[in-house]
Write a protein that holds these residues in place. Sequence first.
Motif, PDB file in Angstrom:
ATOM      1  N   ILE A   1       0.840  -1.201   0.000  1.00  0.00           N
ATOM      2  CA  ILE A   1       0.000   0.000   0.000  1.00  0.00           C
ATOM      3  C   ILE A   1       0.878   1.256   0.000  1.00  0.00           C
TER       4      ILE A   1
ATOM      5  N   ALA B   1       2.328   1.647  -3.422  1.00  0.00           N
ATOM      6  CA  ALA B   1       1.295   2.098  -4.356  1.00  0.00           C
ATOM      7  C   ALA B   1       1.007   3.582  -4.168  1.00  0.00           C
ATOM      8  N   ALA B   2       0.908   4.003  -2.899  1.00  0.00           N
ATOM      9  CA  ALA B   2       0.581   5.405  -2.624  1.00  0.00           C
ATOM     10  C   ALA B   2       1.699   6.322  -3.086  1.00  0.00           C
TER      11      ALA B   2
ATOM     12  N   LEU C   1       5.689  11.888   0.222  1.00  0.00           N
ATOM     13  CA  LEU C   1       4.663  11.749   1.253  1.00  0.00           C
ATOM     14  C   LEU C   1       5.365  11.592   2.598  1.00  0.00           C
ATOM     15  N   SER C   2       4.833  12.253   3.596  1.00  0.00           N
ATOM     16  CA  SER C   2       5.427  12.127   4.919  1.00  0.00           C
ATOM     17  C   SER C   2       4.968  10.817   5.559  1.00  0.00           C
ATOM     18  N   LEU C   3       5.668  10.446   6.612  1.00  0.00           N
ATOM     19  CA  LEU C   3       5.286   9.248   7.353  1.00  0.00           C
ATOM     20  C   LEU C   3       3.825   9.359   7.806  1.00  0.00           C
ATOM     21  N   GLU C   4       3.460  10.553   8.253  1.00  0.00           N
ATOM     22  CA  GLU C   4       2.082  10.758   8.718  1.00  0.00           C
ATOM     23  C   GLU C   4       1.085  10.575   7.582  1.00  0.00           C
ATOM     24  N   GLN C   5       1.426  11.130   6.438  1.00  0.00           N
ATOM     25  CA  GLN C   5       0.505  10.997   5.300  1.00  0.00           C
ATOM     26  C   GLN C   5       0.334   9.531   4.920  1.00  0.00           C
TER      27      GLN C   5
ATOM     28  N   GLU D   1      -1.922   7.892   7.365  1.00  0.00           N
ATOM     29  CA  GLU D   1      -3.312   8.325   7.250  1.00  0.00           C
ATOM     30  C   GLU D   1      -4.055   7.642   6.098  1.00  0.00           C
ATOM     31  N   LEU D   2      -3.357   6.836   5.331  1.00  0.00           N
ATOM     32  CA  LEU D   2      -4.044   6.064   4.294  1.00  0.00           C
ATOM     33  C   LEU D   2      -4.902   4.983   4.922  1.00  0.00           C
TER      34      LEU D   2
ATOM     35  N   VAL E   1      -7.489   3.448   7.835  1.00  0.00           N
ATOM     36  CA  VAL E   1      -8.489   3.894   8.796  1.00  0.00           C
ATOM     37  C   VAL E   1      -7.949   3.605  10.188  1.00  0.00           C
TER      38      VAL E   1
ATOM     39  N   GLU F   1      -6.918   0.223  11.737  1.00  0.00           N
ATOM     40  CA  GLU F   1      -5.898  -0.606  11.080  1.00  0.00           C
ATOM     41  C   GLU F   1      -4.620   0.194  10.829  1.00  0.00           C
TER      42      GLU F   1
ATOM     43  N   GLY G   1       3.081  -3.073  -4.981  1.00  0.00           N
ATOM     44  CA  GLY G   1       1.985  -2.101  -5.027  1.00  0.00           C
ATOM     45  C   GLY G   1       1.515  -1.783  -6.438  1.00  0.00           C
TER      46      GLY G   1
ATOM     47  N   LEU H   1      -5.564   9.290  -0.661  1.00  0.00           N
ATOM     48  CA  LEU H   1      -4.628  10.371  -0.989  1.00  0.00           C
ATOM     49  C   LEU H   1      -5.349  11.530  -1.652  1.00  0.00           C
TER      50      LEU H   1
ATOM     51  N   HIS I   1       9.705  12.522  11.657  1.00  0.00           N
ATOM     52  CA  HIS I   1       9.980  11.143  11.238  1.00  0.00           C
ATOM     53  C   HIS I   1      10.665  10.322  12.299  1.00  0.00           C
TER      54      HIS I   1
END
Lengths: 275, 222, 222
Positions: free
Chosen positions: B12, B15-16, B24-28, B31-32, B34, B37, C59, C84, C222
């Motif tokens: 995932i 893919a993102a 993309l940051s670790l947080e972003q 946040e993929l 829910v 999970e 991915g 995203l 991070h």
Amino acid sequence: MTDETDELTHAPAEAGAQVPLALVSGKPLVDIPKDLYIPPDALAVFLEAFEGPLDLLLYLIRRQNMNILDIDVSEITRQYMDYIGAVEAMRFELAAEYLVMAATLAEIKSRMLLPRHETDDDEELDPRAELIRRLQQYERFKKAAEDIDEMPRMERDIFAASAALPKLPSSQPHPEVDMRELLLALHGVLKRADLFTSHHVEKERLSTRERMSHILSVLQGDRFVTFESLFTIEEGRLGVVVTFLATLELVKEQLIEIVQAEVLGPIHVRARAAS
Amino acid sequence: MNEDHLARVQAIAEAALLAAGKPLSLEQLRELFVEDERPSRQVMEHVLVQLDKACEGRGFELKKVASGYRLQVREELAPWVGRLFEEKPQRYSRALLETLALIAYRQPITRGEIEDIRGVTVSSNIIRTLLEREWVRVVGHRDVPGRPAMYATTRQFLDYFNLTGLDELPPLSEVRDLEEIGREIERNIQGEIQFESSQNGSSDDPGQPGGNQAAESEQTLH
Amino acid sequence: MNEDHLARVQAIAEAALLAAGKPLSLEQLRELFVEDERPSRQVMEHVLVQLDKACEGRGFELKKVASGYRLQVREELAPWVGRLFEEKPQRYSRALLETLALIAYRQPITRGEIEDIRGVTVSSNIIRTLLEREWVRVVGHRDVPGRPAMYATTRQFLDYFNLTGLDELPPLSEVRDLEEIGREIERNIQGEIQFESSQNGSSDDPGQPGGNQAAESEQTLH
């Protein structure tokens, strides 16, 4: 890449073939004739290759194999003035900075010619000090700019990896609402409607209004419901009272009607709107 | 969290990163998922290490830049990949690069201060280009007449040049100004008198890289 | 052609497909190589089969489309990757909140009655949004001309606000200093906006001061 401005699109012309001349370290790539005869075209190209008087001075110093810290001001000034003179003779537009530098050089040269007083701090009085400092500063950032140009960068050395997207679910997340926002909205509207003081909204009334909604939803459609079925024994006395109050309120508001076909017979309730 | 699950998170994340087309940051990345999970930061970091390893020998690699993680074509493959694009890569004028270098190493800096060092006026085009590219931004105004804008570099600048921070910029070459040379002579004389470790000299070395230090030493100069 | 060489061609093909942002034909892939190192069509086809296999469990996957080959994010990962691109939830309008509050406190209530109190018309959009969110529902129709619907709140409304019943709604009379609450909410909203924009760093990041600091705060992320 789409929002290129003039600055960017001009870059190749400016940073192309002529640049090496400005990047010289010891051996100039464009040889300027000693007698300073420069064909007009070449002079234009020559000047464009420099990022101002400091850049030109650095070039002259390098060409003479001089150490910055040991500038022969007389010689550098002579060469600089020669270029400025040649440019003016060609009637090229000359940036004011070049003339300011010419004046600065002339001043330094004249001060160098004056007898020096004996002091214990020679460097402070060296009229070249400020010029040398500026040349050194400029040289550092000229080098830094070259370093940055060499660094790997997007679209030249680095390409972002991306993959095509499959069909993505389209979902619009719901806004979050805070209870206090709701209260504030109510406060605002009641204040505007000048209802705030009339205490229409009371704590105990709310459970009644909730029950009114409940009864109405039970009475959906054109059907009679027995009065007793509205009550739930498990709710206890308080529940019964709330239901009863809700029923009375609904009758008062003419939202339901209560029908009793015969004395002591079963009481039925239905929504008025259904009739 | 079992192996299968970790592999899933890794797919995932990959893919993102490929879908985002930007770091993309670790947080972003977290946040993929829910909430129930969502992997912890530790797990996500572990997954990224695994992803990095899984890219070995492939056409792309995981790179950490200022605003997060990015999947990018391996640099050594750029010569082949570059042939995809007919247009020559963008070149930047010396004027633009020098201005950018001054902002990068001396931030926050005003246009006037840049002009002082470069000895020429900085064209508005250059500043506009840097702002439009989002490589620099205005971070305030200097409290002098005219209240000139002070410029600093952005995360996008760092991202573009494959950096995680300003400290990764090549170090500024040392400046040997007259005072420094004077001190050096003095030290040499003293060294003859009494032995001293050369450690002494390095502490006040103005040529140290780190952007912050450079910025501070600049403050004192102006 | 040996194994190492094939692996190299495969990495280059993968890199090109990831950089191109569009499908590439077999010929376009072959043209990445100068003539004397260019793989034959057969070799290139073989390499693409290998690349396809190498994407198992990852991915993304290799897809053949009309104009050639492309690497595509795996469809089964769409639910995660799709997040995203989710638009940030907007805030509800004051009009909607007032309408909802009136339905909550004065139910059952018709649109006309809400309009009487608010002094302005209630747009159909607001009612539709509240119905779609399943916070309100129609519990009947008032027996007046036009038989307007009467609205009441739902169980979902109570669940969302963590209430077991309407009687747990805060009574207005108890809330003395609503103005203070209002200011607090405004502050929270401001705080959220700032937080969001600093999270969003990638696009524009006005919240961060000097570049070095930006780099440092990123480190802590991070």
